[in-house]
Structure formats: C-alpha cells, structure tokens
Design an enzyme around this catalytic site. Structure first.
Site, PDB file in Angstrom:
ATOM      1  N   ARG A  19      -2.394  -1.197  -5.204  1.00  9.55           N
ATOM      2  CA  ARG A  19      -2.755   0.157  -4.751  1.00  9.55           C
ATOM      3  C   ARG A  19      -1.894   1.203  -5.459  1.00  9.55           C
ATOM      4  NH1 ARG A  19      -0.388   4.682  -3.030  1.00  9.55           N
ATOM      5  NH2 ARG A  19       1.090   3.426  -1.850  1.00  9.55           N
ATOM      6  N   ASP A  20      -0.599   1.216  -5.170  1.00 10.78           N
ATOM      7  CA  ASP A  20       0.254   2.268  -5.727  1.00 10.78           C
ATOM      8  C   ASP A  20       0.332   2.140  -7.241  1.00 10.78           C
ATOM      9  OD1 ASP A  20       1.925   4.435  -5.786  1.00 10.78           O
ATOM     10  OD2 ASP A  20       3.452   3.600  -4.477  1.00 10.78           O
ATOM     11  N   HIS A 211      10.712   2.666   0.054  1.00 11.43           N
ATOM     12  CA  HIS A 211       9.645   2.655  -0.971  1.00 11.43           C
ATOM     13  C   HIS A 211      10.192   3.470  -2.145  1.00 11.43           C
ATOM     14  CE1 HIS A 211       5.185   3.064  -2.023  1.00 11.43           C
ATOM     15  NE2 HIS A 211       5.693   4.066  -2.708  1.00 11.43           N
ATOM     16  N   HIS A 213      10.436   4.569  -5.992  1.00 12.39           N
ATOM     17  CA  HIS A 213       9.911   4.633  -7.362  1.00 12.39           C
ATOM     18  C   HIS A 213      11.122   4.673  -8.298  1.00 12.39           C
ATOM     19  CE1 HIS A 213       5.506   5.156  -6.826  1.00 12.39           C
ATOM     20  NE2 HIS A 213       5.895   5.383  -5.580  1.00 12.39           N
ATOM     21  N   CYS A 244       2.374   8.236  -9.154  1.00 11.61           N
ATOM     22  CA  CYS A 244       1.533   8.934  -8.191  1.00 11.61           C
ATOM     23  C   CYS A 244       0.743   9.986  -8.961  1.00 11.61           C
ATOM     24  CB  CYS A 244       2.379   9.588  -7.103  1.00 11.61           C
ATOM     25  SG  CYS A 244       1.399  10.595  -5.982  1.00 11.61           S
ATOM     26  N   ASN A 253       6.776   1.896  -8.827  1.00 11.81           N
ATOM     27  CA  ASN A 253       7.746   1.451  -7.818  1.00 11.81           C
ATOM     28  C   ASN A 253       8.735   0.505  -8.468  1.00 11.81           C
ATOM     29  OD1 ASN A 253       4.998   1.724  -6.351  1.00 11.81           O
ATOM     30  ND2 ASN A 253       6.550   1.970  -4.800  1.00 11.81           N
TER      31      ASN A 253
HETATM   32  P1  HMG Z   1     -10.393  16.953   1.057  1.00  7.76           P
HETATM   33  O1  HMG Z   1     -10.916  16.999  -0.314  1.00  7.76           O
HETATM   34  O2  HMG Z   1      -9.269  17.819   1.330  1.00  7.76           O
HETATM   35  O3  HMG Z   1     -11.444  17.418   2.077  1.00  7.76           O
HETATM   36  O4  HMG Z   1     -10.014  15.422   1.394  1.00  7.76           O
HETATM   37  P2  HMG Z   1     -12.632  16.855   2.897  1.00  7.76           P
HETATM   38  O5  HMG Z   1     -12.106  16.079   4.054  1.00  7.76           O
HETATM   39  O6  HMG Z   1     -13.423  18.067   3.171  1.00  7.76           O
HETATM   40  O7  HMG Z   1     -13.480  15.888   1.939  1.00  7.76           O
HETATM   41  C1  HMG Z   1     -13.976  16.260   0.659  1.00  7.76           C
HETATM   42  C2  HMG Z   1     -14.878  15.162   0.117  1.00  7.76           C
HETATM   43  O8  HMG Z   1     -14.189  13.909   0.120  1.00  7.76           O
HETATM   44  C3  HMG Z   1     -16.119  14.950   0.977  1.00  7.76           C
HETATM   45  O9  HMG Z   1     -17.134  14.486   0.099  1.00  7.76           O
HETATM   46  C4  HMG Z   1     -15.710  13.835   1.889  1.00  7.76           C
HETATM   47  O10 HMG Z   1     -16.796  13.113   2.388  1.00  7.76           O
HETATM   48  C5  HMG Z   1     -14.874  12.993   0.973  1.00  7.76           C
HETATM   49  P3  HMG Z   1     -18.291  15.445  -0.427  1.00  7.76           P
HETATM   50  O11 HMG Z   1     -18.958  15.983   0.780  1.00  7.76           O
HETATM   51  O12 HMG Z   1     -17.561  16.511  -1.220  1.00  7.76           O
HETATM   52  O13 HMG Z   1     -19.140  14.558  -1.277  1.00  7.76           O
HETATM   53  N1  HMG Z   1     -13.870  12.187   1.694  1.00  7.76           N
HETATM   54  C6  HMG Z   1     -13.736  10.871   1.561  1.00  7.76           C
HETATM   55  N2  HMG Z   1     -14.370   9.952   0.797  1.00  7.76           N
HETATM   56  C7  HMG Z   1     -13.969   8.685   0.904  1.00  7.76           C
HETATM   57  N3  HMG Z   1     -12.935   8.283   1.721  1.00  7.76           N
HETATM   58  C8  HMG Z   1     -12.278   9.167   2.473  1.00  7.76           C
HETATM   59  C9  HMG Z   1     -12.678  10.520   2.415  1.00  7.76           C
HETATM   60  N4  HMG Z   1     -12.235  11.628   3.026  1.00  7.76           N
HETATM   61  C10 HMG Z   1     -12.978  12.641   2.581  1.00  7.76           C
HETATM   62  N5  HMG Z   1     -11.274   8.759   3.249  1.00  7.76           N
HETATM   63  C11 HMG Z   1      -8.360  13.669   1.371  1.00  7.76           C
HETATM   64  C12 HMG Z   1      -8.786  15.007   1.952  1.00  7.76           C
HETATM   65  C13 HMG Z   1      -6.980  13.323   1.903  1.00  7.76           C
HETATM   66  C14 HMG Z   1      -9.359  12.606   1.774  1.00  7.76           C
HETATM   67  C15 HMG Z   1      -8.329  13.789  -0.166  1.00  7.76           C
HETATM   68  O14 HMG Z   1      -7.515  14.851  -0.513  1.00  7.76           O
HETATM   69  C16 HMG Z   1      -7.841  12.548  -0.855  1.00  7.76           C
HETATM   70  O15 HMG Z   1      -8.470  11.494  -0.831  1.00  7.76           O
HETATM   71  N6  HMG Z   1      -6.653  12.627  -1.540  1.00  7.76           N
HETATM   72  C17 HMG Z   1      -6.106  11.539  -2.294  1.00  7.76           C
HETATM   73  C18 HMG Z   1      -4.796  11.171  -1.694  1.00  7.76           C
HETATM   74  C19 HMG Z   1      -4.216   9.938  -2.383  1.00  7.76           C
HETATM   75  O16 HMG Z   1      -4.857   8.884  -2.442  1.00  7.76           O
HETATM   76  N7  HMG Z   1      -2.967  10.048  -2.904  1.00  7.76           N
HETATM   77  C20 HMG Z   1      -2.290   8.945  -3.474  1.00  7.76           C
HETATM   78  C21 HMG Z   1      -1.820   7.991  -2.402  1.00  7.76           C
HETATM   79  S1  HMG Z   1      -0.362   8.541  -1.516  1.00  7.76           S
HETATM   80  C22 HMG Z   1       0.931   7.928  -2.463  1.00  7.76           C
HETATM   81  O17 HMG Z   1       0.724   7.401  -3.517  1.00  7.76           O
HETATM   82  C23 HMG Z   1       2.329   8.018  -1.913  1.00  7.76           C
HETATM   83  C24 HMG Z   1       2.856   6.680  -1.365  1.00  7.76           C
HETATM   84  O18 HMG Z   1       2.819   5.675  -2.362  1.00  7.76           O
HETATM   85  C25 HMG Z   1       4.310   6.857  -0.876  1.00  7.76           C
HETATM   86  C26 HMG Z   1       5.205   7.525  -1.921  1.00  7.76           C
HETATM   87  O19 HMG Z   1       5.338   7.025  -3.040  1.00  7.76           O
HETATM   88  O20 HMG Z   1       5.747   8.568  -1.578  1.00  7.76           O
HETATM   89  C27 HMG Z   1       2.025   6.211  -0.182  1.00  7.76           C
HETATM   90 MG    MG Z   2       4.327   5.372  -3.910  1.00  2.57          MG
END
Ligand code: HMG
Ligand code: MG
Length: 310
Positions: A19-20, A211, A213, A244, A253
């Site tokens: 995933r990450d 966690h 990186h 990220c 990571n």
């Molecule tokens: P949004 O764009 O702000 O708004 O989504 P929305 O809720 O109005 O949705 C927009 C569109 O996305 C819509 O589709 C929704 O249906 C769809 P449209 O009508 O435009 O066709 N949608 C989804 N589709 C599939 N699955 C869903 C979903 N939700 C909405 N769950 C949202 C907000 C958070 C969903 C969006 O901004 C998003 O997916 N962001 C990506 C976040 C991400 O994956 N970041 C990386 C992971 S976090 C990380 O890496 C950190 C970590 O490792 C720890 C660290 O290192 O610190 C964990």
């Molecule tokens: Mg991470």
C-alpha cells in the site's frame, strides 16, 4: 547501550509495502503483481500486511484495483490484511471485499490534511467516526494513523501535544492501535522519544506504533529510539518502497529487510524469515526494474545471492 533500558522481547511488524510503497509508483503495477507480492510477504511470516487502500482512484489511481487485489490474494490463516479507508464509501467497499481490518488516517497538520484528504483535521476525524461503529458491528478492527507526527512538508514543526490530542481522539473512537507517521522522514531519535513520551501520556504505549519514512536516513535509529520507550509495533516496507503522493520528495518507509536484520541482531523476535523476505523484495524490485533501497538486501545480494527465479 544503556544496560538499564529494556527492549521489547518481541516486535510486531506491519508490512505496508503493497500500500504505502506501491501507492507512490507512477506506472501502474498490474493486479497480479500486487497479489503475488502480498502472498510472498505472507509466506515470509508477516502477521499483518497492509494490502491496498479504498481511496478515490481519481487521487491515487494506483490503488484503483483494491477490490480485485482483495479478491485475489491467498489469505493465509493467522495473517491480517488491513486496508486504508478514509470515509464510509471506502469502508463499505472494503467490507464488500471482505477486509478484516481497516485503517483510518488523520494528519497532525492542517495544510497536509487539506492536501491529502481535502478537509480539515476535525473534518477528517468526523469522516472517520462512523467507520468505527460500522466496523464494530461487522467485527472489523480499526487502526488509526497520524501523518506528519514529526514534521509537515508545508508547515514544518509539529507540536507533540497536537499529535497526542489526535491520538487520544482516535483511541476514544475505538482504534485498537495508533500509528504515528513520520511522513517525510524528518524526525531524529531525540524528537522521536519526545513525541512518544508525550503521546504515551494520553494513549498507552502498548497501543502505539511507529511508522518511519527514511527520507533523511533516520528511520532505523528512530525505530530503535521508540523501542527504548517500549514501542513494540512498527510499520515497514519491503525493499524500502514508497513515499507519499502528497509529500514531495518523501521516500519510502524504513525497509523491512533492514528492520528484520536489526531486530534479529539484538535478539528480538518478529516471526519474519529474512531470506523469504528478500525473495519478496527481489520479486518486486525485478518488476520495478530497480534495486531495493534496503541496504541489507543489497549487501546480502552480494554475499548470499538468491537463487534465480524460474
Ligand atoms: P474528495 O475528493 O475530497 O471529495 O475525497 P468527495 O468525498 O466529494 O469525493 C470526490 C470523488 O471521489 C467522488 O467521485 C467520490 O465518489 C469519490 P465523483 O463523484 O467525482 O466521480 N470517492 C471515492 N472513491 C472511491 N473510494 C473512496 C471515495 N471517497 C470519495 N473511499 C478523499 C476525499 C479522502 C476520498 C480523497 O481526497 C482521497 O481519496 N484522497 C487520497 C488520500 C490518500 O490515499 N493518501 C495517501 C494515503 S495516506 C498516507 O500515505 C500516510 C500514511 O502512510 C501515514 C504516514 O506516512 O504519515 C498512512
Ligand atoms: Mg506512510
């Protein structure tokens, strides 16, 4: 080493490479490659493998095959396959894909929260809140993540008290564990210990994970520093894959191979077989066409080459 400091006898490793790690790959990785990687990691002995994320495919296209990945992995008994779910839409899809554990995420910085999830920290917690009730009703465990726990790519310093406040909220919602993410790898050993000390005053240390990186090459030493405070769960990524998409320049990571080598060396059990882990690392490195970032994997590749795959 200070003889008075007791390290945990056993450490739980959460392998987050599929995933990450892969979320950051620009070229699409085929589903069958992701599935094969996850199955190799299960064979290596990880009891938790973060398999994918149910986020918007518009924002993270690489994770757009989350349901297919979950359908095709060979689920090994005793292994959990958590997935990221930012909202109920993601949770419902994860449930339909038979996920047994989900992870919600919040950031400790407002700017990062906006970039990553298009909402404030408070709003991201409100989006996550209903997941806990739905998860409980369906026997699904929820893990919490806090990004930017040791620094933010946009705002710089982050106060440990802010991280502690969010950790307490995620714990109160029902997170069985809260993982503190050094998203951009800026933390140092001293800052890591200061952070965990502050957060542990709100959430028991046995429920915290690290966690790290490795952007600044500090991840392994930060992990050790956290262990000195009693932290016994760490996230790691095979081959050191990843970064990220919302943190420019952030690298992967801490490499799983490096962590397992370290822990083997100090007699801490992980349940992970280093050779089988190297096989998983070699598989994905061969596919991506670049050597693993892991120093241990590189060193052992020279000293003890793996058999060539058929
Ligand atoms: P949004 O764009 O702000 O708004 O989504 P929305 O809720 O109005 O949705 C927009 C569109 O996305 C819509 O589709 C929704 O249906 C769809 P449209 O009508 O435009 O066709 N949608 C989804 N589709 C599939 N699955 C869903 C979903 N939700 C909405 N769950 C949202 C907000 C958070 C969903 C969006 O901004 C998003 O997916 N962001 C990506 C976040 C991400 O994956 N970041 C990386 C992971 S976090 C990380 O890496 C950190 C970590 O490792 C720890 C660290 O290192 O610190 C964990
Ligand atoms: Mg991470």
């Amino acid at each position: 080493m200070n003889a008075a400091i007791e390290l945990p006898p056993r450490v739980r490793l959460v392998e987050v490479g599929p995933r990450d790690g892969l979320q950051n790959e620009k070229a699409m990785v085929p589903t069958d490659v992701k599935v094969a990687l996850i199955d190799l990691l299960a064979d290596a002995g990880f009891a938790a493998i973060e398999a994918t994320s149910f986020v918007s495919p518009k924002w993270v296209p690489q994770m757009g095959d989350a349901s297919e990945v979950m359908a095709q992995i060979r689920r090994k008994s005793g292994v959990r396959y958590p997935v990221l779910t930012p909202n109920m839409k993601g949770f419902d899809a994860a449930l339909a894909a038979k996920a047994d554990e989900v992870a919600v995420f919040a950031a400790a910085s407002e700017t990062f929260s906006q970039k990553n999830t298009h909402c404030s920290i408070a709003e991201s917690l409100e989006r996550a809140r209903p997941i806990f009730a739905a998860a409980k009703a369906n026997g699904v465990r929820v893990r919490g993540y806090i990004s930017c726990a040791l620094g933010c790519p946009y705002e710089g310093e982050v106060a440990p008290a802010k991280v502690a406040e969010i950790a307490a909220a995620l714990h109160a919602f029902g997170s069985y564990e809260v993982s503190l993410g050094d998203t951009i790898g800026v933390g140092t050993a001293g800052k890591t210990q200061a952070l965990f000390a502050v957060v542990a005053a709100r959430v028991p240390v046995r429920l915290l994970a690290g966690h790290f990186h490795d952007t600044y090459g500090q991840a392994l030493v930060n992990l050790y520093a956290a262990m000195e405070l009693g932290v016994a769960t760490f996230d790691c990524s095979v081959g050191g894959l990843g970064g990220c998409p919302y943190a420019k320049g952030a690298t992967g990571n801490v490499a799983s191979e490096d962590v397992v080598y370290l822990l083997n060396g100090v007699g801490i059990e992980t349940g992970v077989d280093l050779t089988k882990l190297r096989i998983a690392g070699q598989f994905i490195s061969d596919f991506l066409g670049r050597p693993p970032v892991s120093r241990v994997a590189r060193a052992l590749a020279v000293k003890e080459p793996l058999p060539v795959r058929a």
